[in-house]
Design a protein around this motif. Structure first.
Motif, mmCIF file in Angstrom:
data_model
loop_
_atom_site.group_PDB
_atom_site.id
_atom_site.type_symbol
_atom_site.label_atom_id
_atom_site.label_comp_id
_atom_site.label_asym_id
_atom_site.label_seq_id
_atom_site.Cartn_x
_atom_site.Cartn_y
_atom_site.Cartn_z
ATOM 1 N N UNK A 11 0.831 -1.212 0.000
ATOM 2 C CA UNK A 11 0.000 0.000 0.000
ATOM 3 C C UNK A 11 0.860 1.254 0.000
ATOM 4 N N UNK A 12 1.899 1.254 0.811
ATOM 5 C CA UNK A 12 2.777 2.421 0.888
ATOM 6 C C UNK A 12 3.471 2.663 -0.448
ATOM 7 N N UNK A 13 3.958 1.592 -1.069
ATOM 8 C CA UNK A 13 4.613 1.717 -2.371
ATOM 9 C C UNK A 13 3.653 2.335 -3.389
ATOM 10 N N UNK A 36 9.560 -0.509 -1.386
ATOM 11 C CA UNK A 36 9.587 -1.632 -2.318
ATOM 12 C C UNK A 36 10.739 -2.573 -2.056
ATOM 13 N N UNK A 37 11.911 -2.004 -1.760
ATOM 14 C CA UNK A 37 13.069 -2.844 -1.433
ATOM 15 C C UNK A 37 12.817 -3.664 -0.164
ATOM 16 N N UNK A 38 12.161 -3.042 0.811
ATOM 17 C CA UNK A 38 11.831 -3.766 2.044
ATOM 18 C C UNK A 38 10.876 -4.911 1.750
ATOM 19 N N UNK A 39 9.889 -4.654 0.901
ATOM 20 C CA UNK A 39 8.925 -5.697 0.546
ATOM 21 C C UNK A 39 9.600 -6.836 -0.208
ATOM 22 N N UNK A 40 10.495 -6.487 -1.133
ATOM 23 C CA UNK A 40 11.215 -7.501 -1.900
ATOM 24 C C UNK A 40 12.101 -8.347 -0.986
ATOM 25 N N UNK A 47 12.478 -6.289 -8.497
ATOM 26 C CA UNK A 47 13.386 -5.150 -8.666
ATOM 27 C C UNK A 47 13.210 -4.525 -10.040
ATOM 28 N N UNK A 48 13.133 -5.362 -11.065
ATOM 29 C CA UNK A 48 12.949 -4.861 -12.428
ATOM 30 C C UNK A 48 11.578 -4.219 -12.589
#
Length: 294
Positions: A51-53, A112-116, A125-126
């Motif tokens: 949601x944040x992303x 997004x990095x945290x979610x990944x 990432x892509x």
């Protein structure tokens, strides 16, 4: 990046265009609900990160549009009736608006990095990088695709429909069903409806400034028919999840599109934009609830 703007906080909030935020919330809620339906439970932390992303990207693209349209002169035509802009009318320094856009993109990237990292789906990432590039080049760069009729609609369908919904699902489960893909396409079409009614509202100014949106290329009457089609088929694509949910949404959609059929323009279309956004949010909630119950 320019001096700090003198614009009040309320102007910055309006420039973030809150009426467009349902297009970011709805697909994440829908995807989380489908993931819940598939595995029988909800991963709250991953849903909140998604949601944040989505919200940070939406705010970022709105500020980026404000900046790019402002320095290009698109907002100087004098026929704009949409939400208050910051750059065009000189309420804020262009550098400050650009900084707000970049900060929003940076926050989206960090979340997004945290979610990944949590879900270990490194191929995102892509996808995330493409989402940020698409957000910037909507009106940024030398050849913004937002000025090319049809391209913007296609990418909105992909990123606000398929990518946002299915991406949320695949951060929580490793498979999805036909109903999930169908409803993801449906919410993508409703996001396109939001874009179309927004461009229909801005059609006179966009046409005079050379901004060739799909609404400009189609003309007023045909653009209204495409808006109807987006709403109609978007609601129908909820059928694989729930016939009842699809019927409820279709009835609400019929009420919402009526002003467009009566020739609504200008400020009237701002209300239609708001109601279309609420329909998009309702789609995520109603179809998502139907998926869980079903």
């Amino acid at each position: 990046m320019g001096v700090m703007p003198s614009a009040p906080v309320s102007a910055w909030i309006e420039a973030a265009r809150p009426k467009t935020l349902p297009a970011s919330l709805a697909p994440v809620l829908l995807g989380a609900a489908h993931a819940w339906a598939i595995v029988g439970h909800l991963n709250v932390a991953r849903t909140l990160l998604a949601l944040f992303v989505a919200l940070a990207l939406q705010v970022g693209v709105n500020y980026a549009n404000d900046y790019s349209d402002g320095i290009r002169g698109t907002d100087d035509v004098g026929k704009r009736v949409g939400p208050q802009r910051l750059t065009g009318p000189g309420l804020a320094a262009p550098g400050a608006v650009l900084a707000a856009a970049l900060a929003s993109f940076a926050l989206a990237a960090l979340a997004g990095l945290a979610l990944i990292a949590v879900c270990k789906a490194w191929y995102f990432l892509l996808i995330g990088a493409l989402a940020i590039v698409a957000a910037w080049y909507y009106t940024g760069g030398k050849h913004p695709y937002g000025y090319i009729g049809g391209v913007a609609d296609l990418l909105v369908f992909c990123f606000f429909g398929l990518v946002a919904t299915m991406g949320t699902i695949y951060t929580q489960v490793d498979h999805a069903n036909v109903a999930a893909w169908s409803s993801a396409a449906g919410i993508g079409l409703l996001s396109c409806a939001l874009l179309m009614v927004n461009n229909l509202r801005d059609l006179p100014g966009d046409r005079d400034s050379g901004k060739k949106t799909l609404a400009v290329r189609l003309g007023d009457n045909r653009a209204r028919w495409v808006y109807y089609a987006y709403v109609c088929f978007g609601c129908l694509l909820a059928i694989p999840t729930s016939v009842v949910a699809a019927a409820i949404l279709a009835l609400a959609g019929f009420v919402i599109v009526r002003p467009v059929g009566r020739g609504a323009s200008g400020l009237e279309l701002i209300r239609v934009l708001k109601h279309t956004g609420l329909l998009t949010l309702a789609y995520g909630v109603v179809v998502g609830a139907a998926a869980i119950i079903g």
